[in-house]
Design a protein around this motif. Sequence first.
Motif, PDB file in Angstrom:
ATOM      1  N   ILE A 139       0.361 -14.060  -1.469  1.00 37.61           N
ATOM      2  CA  ILE A 139      -0.174 -13.819  -0.134  1.00 37.61           C
ATOM      3  C   ILE A 139       0.855 -12.962   0.590  1.00 37.61           C
ATOM      4  N   GLY A 140       0.419 -11.867   1.162  1.00 37.78           N
ATOM      5  CA  GLY A 140       1.313 -11.009   1.928  1.00 37.78           C
ATOM      6  C   GLY A 140       1.020 -11.126   3.406  1.00 37.78           C
ATOM      7  N   LEU A 141       2.027 -11.475   4.202  1.00 36.05           N
ATOM      8  CA  LEU A 141       1.931 -11.356   5.655  1.00 36.05           C
ATOM      9  C   LEU A 141       2.636 -10.047   5.983  1.00 36.05           C
ATOM     10  N   LEU A 142       1.834  -9.042   6.313  1.00 34.47           N
ATOM     11  CA  LEU A 142       2.318  -7.673   6.402  1.00 34.47           C
ATOM     12  C   LEU A 142       1.975  -7.069   7.758  1.00 34.47           C
ATOM     13  N   GLY A 143       2.476  -5.864   7.988  1.00 32.74           N
ATOM     14  CA  GLY A 143       2.151  -5.130   9.200  1.00 32.74           C
ATOM     15  C   GLY A 143       1.891  -3.682   8.869  1.00 32.74           C
ATOM     16  N   ARG A 144       1.740  -2.887   9.914  1.00 28.17           N
ATOM     17  CA  ARG A 144       1.462  -1.456   9.800  1.00 28.17           C
ATOM     18  C   ARG A 144       0.240  -1.234   8.913  1.00 28.17           C
ATOM     19  N   ASP A 145       0.381  -0.508   7.808  1.00 29.03           N
ATOM     20  CA  ASP A 145      -0.756  -0.287   6.897  1.00 29.03           C
ATOM     21  C   ASP A 145      -0.663  -1.168   5.653  1.00 29.03           C
ATOM     22  N   GLY A 146       0.264  -2.117   5.652  1.00 29.88           N
ATOM     23  CA  GLY A 146       0.457  -3.009   4.508  1.00 29.88           C
ATOM     24  C   GLY A 146       1.479  -2.498   3.521  1.00 29.88           C
ATOM     25  N   GLY A 147       1.820  -1.203   3.621  1.00 26.30           N
ATOM     26  CA  GLY A 147       2.844  -0.625   2.764  1.00 26.30           C
ATOM     27  C   GLY A 147       2.538  -0.744   1.284  1.00 26.30           C
ATOM     28  N   ALA A 148       3.580  -0.625   0.486  1.00 25.97           N
ATOM     29  CA  ALA A 148       3.453  -0.686  -0.971  1.00 25.97           C
ATOM     30  C   ALA A 148       3.056  -2.079  -1.450  1.00 25.97           C
ATOM     31  N   MET A 149       3.277  -3.077  -0.606  1.00 26.44           N
ATOM     32  CA  MET A 149       3.017  -4.457  -1.005  1.00 26.44           C
ATOM     33  C   MET A 149       1.529  -4.822  -0.982  1.00 26.44           C
ATOM     34  N   ALA A 150       0.773  -4.263  -0.057  1.00 27.22           N
ATOM     35  CA  ALA A 150      -0.627  -4.680   0.130  1.00 27.22           C
ATOM     36  C   ALA A 150      -1.443  -4.668  -1.161  1.00 27.22           C
ATOM     37  N   PRO A 151      -1.415  -3.582  -1.954  1.00 25.37           N
ATOM     38  CA  PRO A 151      -2.248  -3.592  -3.164  1.00 25.37           C
ATOM     39  C   PRO A 151      -1.765  -4.560  -4.248  1.00 25.37           C
ATOM     40  N   LEU A 152      -0.547  -5.079  -4.112  1.00 22.14           N
ATOM     41  CA  LEU A 152      -0.003  -6.017  -5.088  1.00 22.14           C
ATOM     42  C   LEU A 152      -0.303  -7.475  -4.734  1.00 22.14           C
ATOM     43  N   ASP A 154      -2.705 -10.731  -3.772  1.00 26.42           N
ATOM     44  CA  ASP A 154      -4.047 -11.283  -3.959  1.00 26.42           C
ATOM     45  C   ASP A 154      -4.760 -11.371  -2.622  1.00 26.42           C
ATOM     46  N   VAL A 155      -4.009 -11.754  -1.599  1.00 24.37           N
ATOM     47  CA  VAL A 155      -4.551 -11.828  -0.239  1.00 24.37           C
ATOM     48  C   VAL A 155      -3.561 -11.148   0.707  1.00 24.37           C
ATOM     49  N   PRO A 156      -3.786  -9.852   0.998  1.00 25.10           N
ATOM     50  CA  PRO A 156      -2.937  -9.182   1.980  1.00 25.10           C
ATOM     51  C   PRO A 156      -3.476  -9.431   3.392  1.00 25.10           C
ATOM     52  N   VAL A 157      -2.642  -9.999   4.246  1.00 22.54           N
ATOM     53  CA  VAL A 157      -2.995 -10.226   5.647  1.00 22.54           C
ATOM     54  C   VAL A 157      -2.193  -9.206   6.444  1.00 22.54           C
ATOM     55  N   VAL A 158      -2.847  -8.130   6.830  1.00 21.80           N
ATOM     56  CA  VAL A 158      -2.160  -6.985   7.435  1.00 21.80           C
ATOM     57  C   VAL A 158      -2.419  -6.960   8.938  1.00 21.80           C
ATOM     58  N   VAL A 159      -1.370  -7.134   9.706  1.00 18.99           N
ATOM     59  CA  VAL A 159      -1.453  -7.073  11.169  1.00 18.99           C
ATOM     60  C   VAL A 159      -1.483  -5.600  11.571  1.00 18.99           C
ATOM     61  N   PRO A 160      -2.545  -5.174  12.263  1.00 23.31           N
ATOM     62  CA  PRO A 160      -2.720  -3.751  12.576  1.00 23.31           C
ATOM     63  C   PRO A 160      -1.876  -3.285  13.762  1.00 23.31           C
ATOM     64  N   SER A 161      -0.575  -3.197  13.552  1.00 22.96           N
ATOM     65  CA  SER A 161       0.344  -2.729  14.587  1.00 22.96           C
ATOM     66  C   SER A 161       1.507  -2.015  13.922  1.00 22.96           C
ATOM     67  N   THR A 162       2.159  -1.135  14.675  1.00 16.23           N
ATOM     68  CA  THR A 162       3.369  -0.473  14.183  1.00 16.23           C
ATOM     69  C   THR A 162       4.612  -0.994  14.898  1.00 16.23           C
ATOM     70  N   VAL A 163       4.431  -1.960  15.792  1.00 17.55           N
ATOM     71  CA  VAL A 163       5.541  -2.498  16.581  1.00 17.55           C
ATOM     72  C   VAL A 163       6.023  -3.801  15.930  1.00 17.55           C
ATOM     73  N   THR A 164       7.242  -3.775  15.414  1.00 15.99           N
ATOM     74  CA  THR A 164       7.779  -4.918  14.670  1.00 15.99           C
ATOM     75  C   THR A 164       7.682  -6.219  15.452  1.00 15.99           C
ATOM     76  N   ALA A 165       8.062  -6.212  16.720  1.00 13.00           N
ATOM     77  CA  ALA A 165       8.025  -7.452  17.515  1.00 13.00           C
ATOM     78  C   ALA A 165       6.615  -8.012  17.609  1.00 13.00           C
ATOM     79  N   ARG A 166       5.623  -7.164  17.807  1.00 14.86           N
ATOM     80  CA  ARG A 166       4.237  -7.647  17.906  1.00 14.86           C
ATOM     81  C   ARG A 166       3.751  -8.162  16.552  1.00 14.86           C
ATOM     82  N   ILE A 167       4.146  -7.495  15.472  1.00 17.41           N
ATOM     83  CA  ILE A 167       3.767  -7.953  14.125  1.00 17.41           C
ATOM     84  C   ILE A 167       4.344  -9.349  13.880  1.00 17.41           C
ATOM     85  N   GLN A 168       5.611  -9.540  14.239  1.00 17.59           N
ATOM     86  CA  GLN A 168       6.243 -10.845  14.034  1.00 17.59           C
ATOM     87  C   GLN A 168       5.588 -11.922  14.877  1.00 17.59           C
TER      88      GLN A 168
END
Length: 189
Positions: A139-152, A154-168
């Motif tokens: 399971i990926g807890l990710l941000g931005r566009d999910g980066g290189a990790m998203a396709p790897l 099983d369940v990518p949870v991508v927060v649609p933001s480019t601001v690190t503080a808001r993603i966290q």
Amino acid sequence: MSDLFIRNLTEHMSLFRALEALDGVVREAGQLMSVALRGGHKLLLCGNGGSAADSQHLASELTGRFIKDRRPLAAVALSTDSSALTCIGNDYAFDEVFARQLVALGRPGDVLVAISTSGNSRNVLRAVEEARALSMPVIGLLGRDGGAMAPLCDVPVVVPSTVTARIQEAHILIGHTLCGLIEETLGLA
């Protein structure tokens, strides 16, 4: 006087309204984690900096308690053992600090929760690669566009933001939701 708090709050609320679109993947992640725990497996979490703190926070909600008193659940934050981190970082490379621990502690059926605001943290990516090799769901807890990790994942949870503080901020809401879903699913809440 600065209006920084109001700007941050406005940005936060705008992002959090958009998080409704993640309901399905968050439920899927909670189900995957619940199935693993029900089957006697464990959750392994990793991340850097604030994401390391989130890993520790979520693992403690599961091994301690989240909403109600209940039996402890098997969850380990791979960022907490300073001796392992410094040994592996010194003897191998910082890129390997989570991967080597994952290989030592992980088994098929366990779940890796990989947290990265960019989705490109090399040491977290290495842990994901090792989890895949061990047939561990990711399971990926990710941000931005999910980066290189998203396709790897099983369940990518991508927060649609480019601001690190808001993603966290979103990651901790999602993490708390996952803890609640686990307790509900396992009949512990």
